[in-house]
Design a protein around this motif. Structure first.
Motif, mmCIF file in Angstrom:
data_model
loop_
_atom_site.group_PDB
_atom_site.id
_atom_site.type_symbol
_atom_site.label_atom_id
_atom_site.label_comp_id
_atom_site.label_asym_id
_atom_site.label_seq_id
_atom_site.Cartn_x
_atom_site.Cartn_y
_atom_site.Cartn_z
ATOM 1 N N LEU A 104 12.964 9.266 14.795
ATOM 2 C CA LEU A 104 13.425 8.158 14.275
ATOM 3 C C LEU A 104 12.472 7.179 13.751
ATOM 4 O O LEU A 104 11.269 7.071 14.002
ATOM 5 C CB LEU A 104 13.786 7.175 15.426
ATOM 6 C CG LEU A 104 14.051 5.712 15.492
ATOM 7 C CD1 LEU A 104 15.489 5.777 14.304
ATOM 8 C CD2 LEU A 104 14.551 5.114 16.657
ATOM 9 N N MET A 105 12.550 6.787 12.283
ATOM 10 C CA MET A 105 11.775 6.250 11.692
ATOM 11 C C MET A 105 11.932 4.802 11.397
ATOM 12 O O MET A 105 13.167 4.376 10.889
ATOM 13 C CB MET A 105 11.376 6.755 10.210
ATOM 14 C CG MET A 105 10.733 8.200 10.355
ATOM 15 S SD MET A 105 10.549 8.844 8.452
ATOM 16 C CE MET A 105 9.776 10.400 8.887
ATOM 17 N N LEU A 106 11.399 3.699 11.847
ATOM 18 C CA LEU A 106 11.572 2.123 11.647
ATOM 19 C C LEU A 106 10.594 1.785 10.726
ATOM 20 O O LEU A 106 9.519 1.829 11.032
ATOM 21 C CB LEU A 106 11.646 1.756 13.060
ATOM 22 C CG LEU A 106 12.535 1.909 14.248
ATOM 23 C CD1 LEU A 106 12.214 1.202 15.401
ATOM 24 C CD2 LEU A 106 13.806 1.861 13.648
ATOM 25 N N ASP A 107 11.162 1.106 9.712
ATOM 26 C CA ASP A 107 10.076 0.209 8.816
ATOM 27 C C ASP A 107 10.245 -1.225 9.251
ATOM 28 O O ASP A 107 11.369 -1.727 9.125
ATOM 29 C CB ASP A 107 10.997 0.663 7.395
ATOM 30 C CG ASP A 107 10.011 0.304 6.198
ATOM 31 O OD1 ASP A 107 8.751 -0.318 6.349
ATOM 32 O OD2 ASP A 107 10.264 0.479 5.126
ATOM 33 N N SER A 121 15.609 1.216 7.321
ATOM 34 C CA SER A 121 14.666 0.651 6.342
ATOM 35 C C SER A 121 14.454 -0.864 6.957
ATOM 36 O O SER A 121 15.188 -1.661 7.736
ATOM 37 C CB SER A 121 15.426 0.703 4.978
ATOM 38 O OG SER A 121 16.465 -0.360 5.025
ATOM 39 N N GLN A 122 13.597 -1.612 6.388
ATOM 40 C CA GLN A 122 13.448 -3.159 6.530
ATOM 41 C C GLN A 122 14.231 -3.943 5.865
ATOM 42 O O GLN A 122 14.722 -5.132 6.512
ATOM 43 C CB GLN A 122 11.977 -3.634 6.203
ATOM 44 C CG GLN A 122 11.518 -3.394 4.867
ATOM 45 C CD GLN A 122 10.224 -3.778 4.242
ATOM 46 O OE1 GLN A 122 9.967 -5.017 4.544
ATOM 47 N NE2 GLN A 122 9.408 -2.890 3.680
ATOM 48 N N GLU A 123 14.902 -3.287 4.638
ATOM 49 C CA GLU A 123 16.080 -4.142 4.155
ATOM 50 C C GLU A 123 17.426 -3.428 4.357
ATOM 51 O O GLU A 123 17.518 -2.121 4.014
ATOM 52 C CB GLU A 123 15.949 -4.248 2.777
ATOM 53 C CG GLU A 123 14.570 -5.142 2.396
ATOM 54 C CD GLU A 123 14.114 -5.227 0.832
ATOM 55 O OE1 GLU A 123 14.782 -4.442 0.072
ATOM 56 O OE2 GLU A 123 12.983 -5.756 0.562
ATOM 57 N N VAL A 124 18.366 -3.998 4.901
ATOM 58 C CA VAL A 124 19.676 -3.282 5.264
ATOM 59 C C VAL A 124 20.269 -3.039 3.952
ATOM 60 O O VAL A 124 20.590 -4.011 3.031
ATOM 61 C CB VAL A 124 20.457 -4.199 6.195
ATOM 62 C CG1 VAL A 124 21.907 -3.387 6.234
ATOM 63 C CG2 VAL A 124 19.735 -4.295 7.528
ATOM 64 N N PRO A 151 8.904 -2.200 12.254
ATOM 65 C CA PRO A 151 9.756 -2.332 13.501
ATOM 66 C C PRO A 151 9.967 -3.565 14.095
ATOM 67 O O PRO A 151 10.924 -3.822 14.791
ATOM 68 C CB PRO A 151 8.880 -1.189 14.232
ATOM 69 C CG PRO A 151 7.620 -1.087 13.679
ATOM 70 C CD PRO A 151 7.784 -1.285 12.391
ATOM 71 N N THR A 152 8.699 -4.321 13.867
ATOM 72 C CA THR A 152 9.022 -5.855 14.618
ATOM 73 C C THR A 152 10.086 -6.496 14.090
ATOM 74 O O THR A 152 10.836 -7.566 14.860
ATOM 75 C CB THR A 152 7.541 -6.486 14.248
ATOM 76 O OG1 THR A 152 7.430 -6.593 12.922
ATOM 77 C CG2 THR A 152 6.478 -6.059 15.181
ATOM 78 N N ASN A 153 10.754 -6.286 13.116
ATOM 79 C CA ASN A 153 11.994 -6.939 12.412
ATOM 80 C C ASN A 153 13.150 -6.656 13.104
ATOM 81 O O ASN A 153 14.257 -6.966 12.976
ATOM 82 C CB ASN A 153 12.087 -6.557 11.072
ATOM 83 C CG ASN A 153 11.227 -6.970 10.280
ATOM 84 O OD1 ASN A 153 10.431 -8.017 10.453
ATOM 85 N ND2 ASN A 153 11.316 -6.871 8.799
ATOM 86 N N HIS A 154 13.136 -5.174 14.073
ATOM 87 C CA HIS A 154 14.253 -4.786 14.514
ATOM 88 C C HIS A 154 13.981 -5.031 16.145
ATOM 89 O O HIS A 154 14.994 -4.451 16.962
ATOM 90 C CB HIS A 154 14.372 -3.276 14.580
ATOM 91 C CG HIS A 154 14.314 -2.778 12.946
ATOM 92 N ND1 HIS A 154 14.993 -3.451 11.898
ATOM 93 C CD2 HIS A 154 13.474 -1.941 12.396
ATOM 94 C CE1 HIS A 154 14.843 -2.858 10.723
ATOM 95 N NE2 HIS A 154 13.959 -2.074 10.860
ATOM 96 N N SER A 171 0.792 -1.388 0.099
ATOM 97 C CA SER A 171 -0.114 0.042 0.047
ATOM 98 C C SER A 171 0.738 1.114 0.105
ATOM 99 O O SER A 171 0.351 2.430 -0.111
ATOM 100 C CB SER A 171 -0.934 0.093 1.174
ATOM 101 O OG SER A 171 -0.252 0.084 2.457
ATOM 102 N N GLY A 172 2.069 1.054 0.105
ATOM 103 C CA GLY A 172 3.209 2.240 -0.031
ATOM 104 C C GLY A 172 3.456 2.755 1.406
ATOM 105 O O GLY A 172 4.237 4.122 1.402
ATOM 106 N N LYS A 173 3.347 1.961 2.446
ATOM 107 C CA LYS A 173 4.360 2.369 3.844
ATOM 108 C C LYS A 173 5.735 2.737 3.831
ATOM 109 O O LYS A 173 6.108 3.718 4.124
ATOM 110 C CB LYS A 173 3.854 1.427 4.953
ATOM 111 C CG LYS A 173 2.571 1.162 5.173
ATOM 112 C CD LYS A 173 2.093 -0.064 6.164
ATOM 113 C CE LYS A 173 3.045 -1.275 5.827
ATOM 114 N NZ LYS A 173 2.528 -2.086 4.968
ATOM 115 N N SER A 174 6.374 1.841 2.909
ATOM 116 C CA SER A 174 7.623 2.265 2.742
ATOM 117 C C SER A 174 8.305 3.407 2.137
ATOM 118 O O SER A 174 9.071 4.117 2.264
ATOM 119 C CB SER A 174 8.435 0.708 2.536
ATOM 120 O OG SER A 174 8.228 -0.264 3.330
#
Length: 358
Positions: A350-353, A243-246, A355-358, A216-219
């Motif tokens: 601080l923006m975490l894409d 980002s969710q992908e390093v 966040p549960t991945n981090h 939906s465009g969150k990232s």
């Protein structure tokens, strides 16, 4: 038994959906395994799903071993199934027009079970291979566009962060709310905008969650906000985006986790660079040099390395892991390094894409 898609989705979790769809189609085809392994490895490297050719080779071996096991299990299951009992038709039968649902049209790209000569069979195979190659080129082109866009966003984010730090040093920290005027969010893949006439307000000290279905465009929204492409973000507001992908450039991949974390403090890096330049200059500005050294002392630059080390230890980094370059770390440890860098930077936002991945 798990299908090729199930197996690939599990072992290649996180891979771009378009790339995964293409690879699954190829795996279900009749290409030679050697050619398929080369294609899979190329995509894993180009999409940064893995960092090295060795990791790509290991992941390919794991994938094809799992597919071979699934195929062997299917074959064993088929062999173990009882042979159907043969029966003889005793009465005449006919197929009426109402039975048309039992049939389908024969595609031009398939042989339809009929006997054909060698030339026709080769032509069908040639067309199928040409279609697959065209799909591969389309997927590669789309992926290249995405990579180019993300590189431009990363460059814009780095430039905006540097500008914010420099402006903050002159004007002081921004302490007000962020109020975005109506804006639209373009779809990076083309087509209709992802958002139209959107607005938001961010208050200092609050935590916000961005919720929406996949795709939906969150990232895209977070990257655009972090790089100041939209959202009326104040120029003096510092933002750190995880980002969710390093994604790290070649220079960052050669740094140790400690060096990556220290580099996240942009103000310290800028001041150290300016101080070094002033000290090396023959006719240096003594007054400016004194200001820079005073600011370095104020932000505790001398103790920065110890603070970064303590942060990495608290996140589970051993001395051996801290000595490795980022290229030699697994994806999980790279994510932890980026999280440590975000904490160390102490940004205004601080923006975490994911966040549960981090």
């Amino acid at each position: 038994m798990p299908s090729a898609r199930d197996t690939a989705s599990t072992l290649l979790a996180g891979l771009d959906e378009d790339v995964l769809d293409y690879l699954v189609t190829m795996l279900e085809g009749d290409e030679e395994q050697e050619a398929m392994e080369a294609t899979v490895a190329e995509f894993l490297l180009s999409t940064e799903h893995v960092a090295t050719e060795e990791e790509a080779t290991a992941k390919c071996r794991e994938l094809f071993a799992a597919l071979s096991c699934a195929g062997a299990a299917d074959a064993a299951e088929t062999a173990a199934a009882p042979e159907p009992e043969l029966k003889v038709l005793e009465q005449k039968t006919s197929i009426a027009e109402s039975d048309s649902h039992l049939f389908r049209d024969v595609s031009k790209d398939e042989l339809g079970g009929r006997l054909v000569d060698l030339d026709e069979a080769l032509e069908v195979r040639r067309k199928r291979k040409a279609r697959q190659e065209a799909e591969l080129r389309a997927v590669r082109a789309a992926h290249s566009r995405v990579l180019a866009q993300r590189a431009a966003e990363d460059a814009a984010l780095a430039a905006a962060t540097t500008a914010a730090v420099e402006l903050r040093a002159k004007q002081g920290a921004y302490t007000g709310a962020v109020e975005a005027k109506p804006f639209s969010l373009p779809n990076p893949g083309g087509g209709a905008d992802l958002l139209e006439g959107a607005t938001f307000t961010l208050q200092r000290g609050r935590r916000y969650g961005l919720i929406g279905r996949n795709g939906s465009g969150k990232s895209t929204l977070l990257r655009s906000l972090a790089s100041r492409q939209l959202g009326d973000i104040p120029a003096a507001l510092t933002i750190h985006y995880v980002s969710q992908e390093v994604r790290l450039d070649e220079a960052a991949m050669q740094r140790t986790p400690l060096e990556v974390v220290l580099a996240a403090d942009v103000e310290r890096s800028l001041l150290l660079s300016e101080a070094a330049s002033l000290q090396e200059a023959e006719a240096s500005d003594a007054a400016r040099l004194a200001e820079v050294l005073e600011r370095l002392d104020l932000i505790g630059a001398d103790a920065a390395e110890q603070r970064a080390l303590a942060l990495l230890r608290n996140l589970g980094f051993s001395a051996e892991l801290r000595a490795r370059p980022m290229a030699a770390l697994s994806g999980g440890w790279r994510v932890r390094t980026c999280l440590a860098a975000a904490i160390f930077a102490k940004p205004d936002v601080l923006m975490l894409d994911e966040p549960t991945n981090h």
